[in-house]
Design an enzyme around this catalytic site. Structure first.
Site, mmCIF file in Angstrom:
data_model
loop_
_atom_site.group_PDB
_atom_site.id
_atom_site.type_symbol
_atom_site.label_atom_id
_atom_site.label_comp_id
_atom_site.label_asym_id
_atom_site.label_seq_id
_atom_site.Cartn_x
_atom_site.Cartn_y
_atom_site.Cartn_z
ATOM 1 N N ASP A 130 47.221 29.509 54.223
ATOM 2 C CA ASP A 130 47.384 30.611 53.567
ATOM 3 C C ASP A 130 48.818 30.913 52.696
ATOM 4 O O ASP A 130 49.307 30.081 52.790
ATOM 5 C CB ASP A 130 47.940 31.729 54.745
ATOM 6 C CG ASP A 130 46.746 32.404 55.640
ATOM 7 O OD1 ASP A 130 45.631 31.886 55.369
ATOM 8 O OD2 ASP A 130 47.002 33.374 56.441
ATOM 9 N N ARG A 179 41.339 28.549 47.957
ATOM 10 C CA ARG A 179 40.985 30.122 48.034
ATOM 11 C C ARG A 179 41.781 30.627 46.910
ATOM 12 O O ARG A 179 43.006 30.978 47.046
ATOM 13 C CB ARG A 179 41.345 30.567 49.488
ATOM 14 C CG ARG A 179 40.995 32.172 49.688
ATOM 15 C CD ARG A 179 41.967 32.475 50.814
ATOM 16 N NE ARG A 179 41.914 31.592 51.974
ATOM 17 C CZ ARG A 179 42.667 31.908 52.980
ATOM 18 N NH1 ARG A 179 43.759 32.678 52.951
ATOM 19 N NH2 ARG A 179 42.605 30.816 54.173
ATOM 20 N N HIS A 222 36.984 41.511 47.649
ATOM 21 C CA HIS A 222 35.704 42.503 48.098
ATOM 22 C C HIS A 222 35.669 43.379 47.007
ATOM 23 O O HIS A 222 34.800 44.369 47.283
ATOM 24 C CB HIS A 222 36.253 43.548 49.201
ATOM 25 C CG HIS A 222 37.211 42.638 50.564
ATOM 26 N ND1 HIS A 222 38.381 42.395 50.534
ATOM 27 C CD2 HIS A 222 36.733 42.051 51.653
ATOM 28 C CE1 HIS A 222 38.839 41.791 51.382
ATOM 29 N NE2 HIS A 222 37.705 41.581 52.240
#
Ligand SMILES: Cc1cc2nc3c(=O)[nH]c(=O)nc-3n(C[C@H](O)[C@H](O)[C@H](O)COP(=O)(O)OP(=O)(O)OC[C@H]3O[C@@H](n4cnc5c(N)ncnc54)[C@H](O)[C@@H]3O)c2cc1C
Length: 304
Positions: A130, A179, A222
């Protein structure tokens, strides 16, 4: 990222309401699979029924003692062993380096990561790092480069809202797994873009750059506009879907997760679990103040 909401979540009384009252726990259960590894595996199994892949995040960050970092490593090794035992579960794990001892020393953190990578290798799984607040970016990139020289099954998150990220992309090792996210931390304007339009444009630019440089890209958003843009770009350029996947957070836009998976797109959901869920919840509240209103109105309703 809504600064007033984030500040509110730092208040002691708010933390108490969020962690000790039924509406607080109900809100947490929307975004966090549960406190145990079994809860996370159950969530992953349930997503798998809808052809959705999983990624486990054992919650915790900024540990304050080296023993806590060792406990976090044990938790990740346990999770990877369980993924191996499950056999047919397509499941990655995602770690925060501050949870694995980065605040004590890079050497300690690397040695912890070596144990996690060994377990990932036996499980045939990928470990994603992360990205935390901007103060961690240099050290996170350095550790990623160091480990990546020995481990292929390692990927990294980059935040497109940071002004430095285009430069960081240029310096990535060849064939990285990246990512791409907007960024969940409150940063000053000299470090991060602040307007939504700029951040969305930066996301698209970083995405194209990563693809052009041959990296594997996890499109972690999203945002329907960015998702549609990704689909169009991939189709136009004939990029194989083996180099990409969509990723979303547990409990966020479940309708969209299922719709994409049903249409045959690769989708993975980030599943947080564990007892240390409060800092994670504060970011989910600050991303979307409607969550805060939902929580507060539930509290008021119960109080009547
Ligand atoms: C798989 C994954 C991993 C991530 N890892 C990191 C990381 O390592 N470091 C980091 O800084 N950030 C990380 N993030 C968070 C990311 O930076 C954003 O803060 C978060 O994804 C919200 O931005 P968005 O791209 O969805 O767009 P937004 O424009 O914020 O949201 C688009 C739409 O998504 C829905 N939505 C978004 N957030 C929420 C929410 N909290 N609750 C309810 N609905 C919501 C809403 O419908 C909203 O309109 C990760 C996100 C994902 C999906």
């Amino acid at each position: 990222m809504n600064a007033p909401v984030l500040r509110l979540t730092q208040a002691r009384w708010f933390r108490w309401l969020a962690t000790q009252t039924p509406p607080g726990r109900a809100l947490a259960s929307r975004f966090v699979a549960g406190e145990r590894l079994d809860d996370a595996i159950e969530a992953a199994r349930s997503l798998a029924k809808n052809e959705i892949r999983a990624m486990l995040d054992h919650l915790g960050e900024n540990v304050t003692a080296p023993e806590q970092a060792s406990e976090a490593v044990n938790a990740y090794v346990g999770a990877l062993d369980r993924i191996r035992e499950e056999g047919d579960l397509d499941c990655m794990v995602s770690v925060k380096l501050s949870q694995l001892g980065l605040d004590f020393s890079s050497e300690l953190c690397i040695s912890h990561m070596e144990r996690v990578m060994a377990a990932a290798s036996s499980a045939g799984s990928v470990v994603m790092i992360d990205m935390e607040s901007s103060a961690y970016v240099d050290r996170t990139l350095a550790i990623f480069r160091d480990l990546r020289a020995r481990h292929d099954r390692l990927g990294l998150c980059l935040q497109c809202s940071l002004r430095r990220t285009q430069g960081d992309i240029r310096a990535l090792p060849a064939g990285s797994i990246i990512r791409l996210v907007k960024g969940a931390y409150l940063e000053p304007p000299e470090i991060a873009l602040t307007s939504r339009r700029e951040v969305d444009a930066a996301f698209a630019r970083c995405f194209v750059r990563l693809i052009d440089l041959g990296h594997t890209v996890h499109v972690a958003t999203h945002d329907p506009t960015l998702i549609e843009g990704t689909k169009r770009f991939v189709q136009r350029r004939g990029v194989p879907w083996s180099r990409l996947e969509f990723q979303m957070l547990f409990g966020v836009r479940r309708d969209l997760q299922r719709r994409l998976a049903r249409s045959g797109y690769p989708v993975r959901v980030y599943i947080p679990y564990g007892a240390e869920w409060y800092p994670y919840l504060t970011r989910r509240l600050a991303e979307r103040p409607a969550n805060m209103w939902f929580f507060l109105s539930n509290l008021v309703r119960r109080g009547r």
